[in-house]
Design a protein around this motif. Structure first.
Motif, short mmCIF file in Angstrom:
data_model
loop_
_atom_site.label_atom_id
_atom_site.label_comp_id
_atom_site.label_asym_id
_atom_site.label_seq_id
_atom_site.Cartn_x
_atom_site.Cartn_y
_atom_site.Cartn_z
N ARG A 25 0.84 -1.21 0.00
CA ARG A 25 0.00 0.00 0.00
C ARG A 25 0.87 1.26 0.00
O ARG A 25 0.58 2.24 -0.69
CB ARG A 25 -0.93 0.00 1.21
N PHE A 28 2.34 1.74 -3.39
CA PHE A 28 1.30 2.21 -4.30
C PHE A 28 1.01 3.70 -4.09
O PHE A 28 0.76 4.42 -5.05
CB PHE A 28 0.02 1.39 -4.12
N GLN A 34 -0.34 -0.52 -9.37
CA GLN A 34 -0.39 -1.73 -8.54
C GLN A 34 0.70 -2.73 -8.90
O GLN A 34 1.38 -3.26 -8.04
CB GLN A 34 -1.78 -2.38 -8.64
#
Length: 184
Positions: A25, A28, A34
């Motif tokens: 996360r 990202f 992704q």
């Protein structure tokens, strides 16, 4: 003071399970992609595994997040470099347009670059050519010419200053050609 963390196979698996999702996360949030984020996290864990015998980490979580930040920033640089290469190669004057005026401009510019190179002092020009056209590192140049790295840096600084002055009216075109010569 925290204990030094040694990464062994059991510890590694636990680290992976505990931090993979959060690191993904975080990557990202930086990369906005992704697939690239997942690849970056995997690269971190591969690096961690490969260096496990040398690493002595005080605090593992900050280490992992700082590492993923650094890897993500490196990925961003690669992405931006690739985007710049695509943008440059799509420019009509670079993409091999059949427009003869672009060819003439490029020839004229190459002539101006060669003239500017001729104005450089001999050693300065040699260092510049080795760095920019032969893609040698400063260390390689210093070894080949038997001069210090600091002297190489001084020659490059002087060469770039003089080239900038000589080519100021062509600067944007020179940048495009130098990118192409470097293979970017």
């Amino acid at each position: 003071m925290n204990a030094v963390v040694e990464v062994n196979s059991e510890h590694f698996e636990a680290l992976f399970r505990e931090h993979y999702e959060g690191l993904g996360r975080y990557a990202f949030s930086i990369l906005k992609n992704q697939s690239v984020s997942e690849d970056t996290v995997q690269k971190l864990f591969v690096n961690l595994w490969e260096k496990r015998k040398e690493l002595r980490i005080q605090e593992i979580k900050p280490y992992l997040y700082r590492s993923i930040y650094n890897l993500s920033m490196n990925e961003l640089k690669k992405i931006k470099k690739n985007q710049l290469h695509v943008e440059i190669s799509e420019r009509p004057e670079v993409s091999g347009s059949s427009d003869s005026s672009n060819g003439i401009l490029q020839e004229e510019l190459e002539g101006k670059i060669e003239q500017a190179l001729q104005t450089l002092p001999e050693k300065c020009g040699e260092v510049f050519r080795m760095s920019r056209f032969s893609e040698m590192s400063y260390k390689e140049i210093s070894e080949k010419l038997d001069i210090s790295i600091k002297t190489v840096e001084n020659h490059m600084g002087k060469a770039l200053r003089l080239m900038r002055i000589e080519l100021k009216e062509y600067l944007s075109e020179v940048i495009v050609i130098l990118f192409l010569l470097k293979g970017w």
